[in-house]
Design a protein around this motif. Sequence first.
Motif, PDB file in Angstrom:
ATOM      1  N   ALA A   1       0.828  -1.200   0.000  1.00 30.42           N
ATOM      2  CA  ALA A   1       0.000   0.000   0.000  1.00 30.42           C
ATOM      3  C   ALA A   1       0.862   1.250   0.000  1.00 30.42           C
ATOM      4  N   GLU A   2       1.963   1.225   0.758  1.00 33.37           N
ATOM      5  CA  GLU A   2       2.884   2.355   0.785  1.00 33.37           C
ATOM      6  C   GLU A   2       3.541   2.558  -0.570  1.00 33.37           C
ATOM      7  N   TYR A   3       3.896   1.461  -1.213  1.00 32.59           N
ATOM      8  CA  TYR A   3       4.472   1.544  -2.560  1.00 32.59           C
ATOM      9  C   TYR A   3       3.494   2.214  -3.530  1.00 32.59           C
ATOM     10  N   ASP A   4       2.243   1.780  -3.511  1.00 29.08           N
ATOM     11  CA  ASP A   4       1.244   2.374  -4.401  1.00 29.08           C
ATOM     12  C   ASP A   4       1.086   3.867  -4.130  1.00 29.08           C
ATOM     13  N   LYS A   5       1.122   4.239  -2.854  1.00 32.55           N
ATOM     14  CA  LYS A   5       0.974   5.647  -2.475  1.00 32.55           C
ATOM     15  C   LYS A   5       2.155   6.476  -2.981  1.00 32.55           C
ATOM     16  N   ILE A   6       3.372   5.950  -2.804  1.00 33.35           N
ATOM     17  CA  ILE A   6       4.570   6.661  -3.246  1.00 33.35           C
ATOM     18  C   ILE A   6       4.578   6.830  -4.753  1.00 33.35           C
ATOM     19  N   VAL A   7       4.241   5.772  -5.472  1.00 36.04           N
ATOM     20  CA  VAL A   7       4.224   5.846  -6.938  1.00 36.04           C
ATOM     21  C   VAL A   7       3.204   6.871  -7.407  1.00 36.04           C
ATOM     22  N   ALA A   8       2.007   6.847  -6.815  1.00 38.07           N
ATOM     23  CA  ALA A   8       0.974   7.798  -7.205  1.00 38.07           C
ATOM     24  C   ALA A   8       1.427   9.236  -6.963  1.00 38.07           C
ATOM     25  N   THR A   9       2.069   9.462  -5.804  1.00 39.06           N
ATOM     26  CA  THR A   9       2.574  10.803  -5.491  1.00 39.06           C
ATOM     27  C   THR A   9       3.641  11.232  -6.479  1.00 39.06           C
ATOM     28  N   ASN A  10       4.564  10.332  -6.776  1.00 38.28           N
ATOM     29  CA  ASN A  10       5.656  10.689  -7.673  1.00 38.28           C
ATOM     30  C   ASN A  10       5.182  10.897  -9.109  1.00 38.28           C
ATOM     31  N   ILE A  11       4.198  10.133  -9.544  1.00 37.14           N
ATOM     32  CA  ILE A  11       3.651  10.335 -10.890  1.00 37.14           C
ATOM     33  C   ILE A  11       3.074  11.744 -10.998  1.00 37.14           C
ATOM     34  N   THR A  12       2.379  12.171  -9.950  1.00 38.89           N
ATOM     35  CA  THR A  12       1.833  13.530  -9.936  1.00 38.89           C
ATOM     36  C   THR A  12       2.941  14.568  -9.942  1.00 38.89           C
ATOM     37  N   GLN A  13       3.958  14.356  -9.104  1.00 33.99           N
ATOM     38  CA  GLN A  13       5.033  15.328  -8.990  1.00 33.99           C
ATOM     39  C   GLN A  13       5.862  15.429 -10.259  1.00 33.99           C
ATOM     40  N   TYR A  14       6.024  14.314 -10.963  1.00 31.82           N
ATOM     41  CA  TYR A  14       6.806  14.335 -12.202  1.00 31.82           C
ATOM     42  C   TYR A  14       5.977  14.749 -13.410  1.00 31.82           C
ATOM     43  N   GLY A  15       4.656  14.872 -13.238  1.00 28.07           N
ATOM     44  CA  GLY A  15       3.826  15.352 -14.321  1.00 28.07           C
ATOM     45  C   GLY A  15       3.249  14.280 -15.212  1.00 28.07           C
ATOM     46  N   GLY A  16       3.271  13.016 -14.781  1.00 28.09           N
ATOM     47  CA  GLY A  16       2.673  11.949 -15.562  1.00 28.09           C
ATOM     48  C   GLY A  16       3.469  10.672 -15.513  1.00 28.09           C
ATOM     49  N   GLN A  17       2.837   9.569 -15.960  1.00 26.33           N
ATOM     50  CA  GLN A  17       3.467   8.256 -15.923  1.00 26.33           C
ATOM     51  C   GLN A  17       4.732   8.206 -16.765  1.00 26.33           C
ATOM     52  N   ALA A  18       4.679   8.787 -17.977  1.00 32.00           N
ATOM     53  CA  ALA A  18       5.833   8.727 -18.876  1.00 32.00           C
ATOM     54  C   ALA A  18       7.041   9.438 -18.272  1.00 32.00           C
ATOM     55  N   GLN A  19       6.789  10.607 -17.673  1.00 34.91           N
ATOM     56  CA  GLN A  19       7.894  11.364 -17.067  1.00 34.91           C
ATOM     57  C   GLN A  19       8.456  10.633 -15.854  1.00 34.91           C
ATOM     58  N   PHE A  20       7.575  10.001 -15.103  1.00 32.96           N
ATOM     59  CA  PHE A  20       8.023   9.236 -13.939  1.00 32.96           C
ATOM     60  C   PHE A  20       8.861   8.039 -14.367  1.00 32.96           C
ATOM     61  N   ASP A  21       8.401   7.325 -15.398  1.00 31.99           N
ATOM     62  CA  ASP A  21       9.165   6.183 -15.906  1.00 31.99           C
ATOM     63  C   ASP A  21      10.544   6.613 -16.383  1.00 31.99           C
ATOM     64  N   ALA A  22      10.602   7.769 -17.048  1.00 27.15           N
ATOM     65  CA  ALA A  22      11.889   8.279 -17.535  1.00 27.15           C
ATOM     66  C   ALA A  22      12.811   8.620 -16.368  1.00 27.15           C
ATOM     67  N   ALA A  23      12.241   9.178 -15.290  1.00 23.27           N
ATOM     68  CA  ALA A  23      13.044   9.523 -14.118  1.00 23.27           C
ATOM     69  C   ALA A  23      13.601   8.275 -13.448  1.00 23.27           C
ATOM     70  N   ILE A  24      12.801   7.206 -13.396  1.00 25.60           N
ATOM     71  CA  ILE A  24      13.270   5.942 -12.809  1.00 25.60           C
ATOM     72  C   ILE A  24      14.457   5.404 -13.603  1.00 25.60           C
ATOM     73  N   ILE A  25      14.324   5.414 -14.919  1.00 24.45           N
ATOM     74  CA  ILE A  25      15.403   4.911 -15.783  1.00 24.45           C
ATOM     75  C   ILE A  25      16.657   5.749 -15.599  1.00 24.45           C
TER      76      ILE A  25
END
Length: 377
Positions: free
Chosen positions: A145-169
């Motif tokens: 549940a914490e993982y899902d919460k962190i991912v959701a927060t970071n997707i918002t902060q990075y401006g979307g799923q694609a930007q978040f995926d790029a940041a992870i890479i």
Amino acid sequence: MKNIKQIVSAVLLAGVLAGCSPTTATTTTAGATSPGTTTAGTTTAGTSATTTAAATTPIETMAIDRTIILAELSGMTITSGQVEAEFERMLDAFRSQYGADLVNSSLATLQEQKSSILDQLIRNELFNKKADELNILKESPEALAEYDKIVATNITQYGGQAQFDAAIIAAGYTNETYKAEILKAYRYKALGEELTKDITVSDAEIQAKYEELKTTQFTQAPGATISHIFFGEPTDTAAEAKANEAKKKLDEGAKFEDIALEYGKDASSAQGGLLGSYPYDTTELGPDFMAEVIKLKKEGEISVPVKTSFGWHIIKVTNVVSEPKLYGLTDKVPGENNTEVLVSSLVSDGIKVEKQNAQITKLIATWEKEYNVKKYP
């Protein structure tokens, strides 16, 4: 831009008992941190010309034997390859966040962090063994549940799923390894809480620590909580018109946060334009920007569109402090995510973290003997 001295402290968040995200994630959780968290400062190092081939070969590209055993514990080994893998991931994360030029110019100094990485890998193995003994799950429902919460927060902060995926890479992760790091860190957090659950903090300790810290930690200098909407650089010919258009909407009753999200062209727009709380004499924000902030004297006051060396802004201030203000133990101060926290709670939490760290340090020393930890030069 932060320098290498500031960024080295984030080397291996996987070993932090209270952390719940990898190095580059922006979400943190309060609690005890492992004494092994790297905090060594470094300075940017240049290179000197020599006549030897080794000295002129870039450090990162020099051949490294990845099979050397650097440590052993209870039948397990940690190799140079494991250390190098973490070191390379650290460099990827730093380059993504601070730029390749800064990191590459400091490789010689950053090499010193390999010793800290080895220490953290040893501690991670010790934490794993103790978590297994205490039947702390690797993927508990709470951790997922914490993982899902962190991912959701970071997707918002990075401006979307694609930007978040790029940041992870860019940080050296895949989605799978990113998830594994978060779950591992949450498991270590649960371990730390279990091992230190009997720690208490008395009212007398809180009062004594408050007296020690009240001048430096709980006296607020004149300043304000600052939000802004950034419309574009000074050369952006459309920025002024957009700012005037947005100001008209604000004057008609639109919420500042909504307008920031609609018009803002920097990362703060996702947070409603929030930059944070700053004293008026801060050097973290531009002097011409702060000159405009100081003009706003009323709580919640919003500026007209203003032009600074950075570009066009509309600025809002809240929590305005005109004179130095001392917060007492029963007062509340701004916390994360627009919350308020009692000063007494902050002091108590700080004391508890100190005690937790001290206890974990002693336990690690005991575990190293128990599992016959050996490090090799």
